[in-house]
Enzyme design. Structure first.
Site: not given
Ligand code: SAH
Length: 261
Positions: A105
């Protein structure tokens, strides 16, 4: 400049939480190892405090006021979490690809969500207690959270990103960050109750496990699909009697998916 609505903005009624509970394997806990440097090049000048200080100034211009959030984001080297080819965009106000179709993000959104999370019950040292992050991605937000919470449990459903985050975070040597591989829709009961739960992926409803695993006084901050199909930031606060729910500004997050891959 128009300020976004603050919290709380009470909505009528309590939260409706009726999503299907998915049954997937229990998450496996992996402690972030203490190790040598990441080997990722820092980029010319990008590891300088000044670049981050400018990013933090922009956060303030966007209405983020919490000193803990600013200090944490001013300290964590965001460029260590992005692909080498994107290093010179690491401190810009933009979301960036982190692989496997996922994104990190914008700094402003990370700061805003953590500030909202910190509005919940804090410990005597001014820090949040245990926090659960859904969607580790590249691990950046987990590193920021490690500076404002006593323990961070961060769960990722894509093995490739879970491994990448482990590699990225090794450099930082954060003993209070626990990386988990599993479906975050089931939360992580072993770490509960949590002072805060923060999601980096947007679903159609808040999974019941998150509400069960949240401490009284704690908050859930998550992107959520609203009627009409658009996402907005949702804040839920658990009191002894109910879940208070507040819908804030529109956001654009990757979808919350069930199961692991
Ligand atoms: N906080 C992260 C942003 C990641 S983007 C950072 O700092 O990089 C969102 C992430 O949520 C993705 O990697 C995706 O695979 C994950 N995601 C989506 N659904 C999920 C679930 N049910 N459990 C765990 N992770 C999930």
């Amino acid at each position: 400049m128009s300020r976004r609505p603050g919290f709380p903005v009470r909505l009528e009624g309590s939260a409706a939480c009726t999503p299907a509970v998915t049954h997937t394997p229990a998450p496996v806990q992996v402690q972030v190892q203490v190790g040598s440097g990441s080997g990722r090049p820092g980029g010319i000048g990008l590891d300088s405090q000044a670049v981050r200080a400018r990013m933090v100034q922009r956060l303030a211009a966007h209405g983020i006021a919490d000193a803990q959030v600013m200090a944490a984001m001013g300290a964590v080297e965001r460029h260590r979490f992005v692909d080498t080819a994107l290093v010179n965009q690491a401190y810009e106000e933009t979301s960036l690809p982190i692989g496997l179709g996922q994104t990190i993000s914008k700094p402003n959104v990370v700061g805003r969500m953590i500030e909202l999370l910190l509005g919940g019950a804090k410990g005597p040292d001014g820090r949040l207690g245990r926090v659960l992050e859904i969607g580790t991605g590249c691990g950046y937000q987990a590193a920021v959270l490690s500076r404002v919470a006593t323990e961070v449990y961060s769960i990722e459903r894509l093995r490739g990103l879970h491994e990448r985050a482990r590699g990225n975070l090794r450099h930082f040597r954060l003993p209070n960050v626990h990386l988990l591989f599993g479906d975050g829709m089931a939360g992580y009961a072993k770490g509960a109750p949590y002072a805060g739960i923060i999601a980096a992926a947007g679903g159609e409803a808040v999974p019941p496990a998150w509400i069960e695993q949240l401490a009284v006084g704690g908050r859930i901050v998550a992107p959520m699909l609203m009627p009409g199909g658009r996402q907005a930031l949702l804040v839920m606060e658990k009191t002894a009697r109910e879940m208070k729910q507040t819908v804030l500004e529109p956001v654009h997050f990757v979808p919350l998916k069930s199961g692991i891959a």
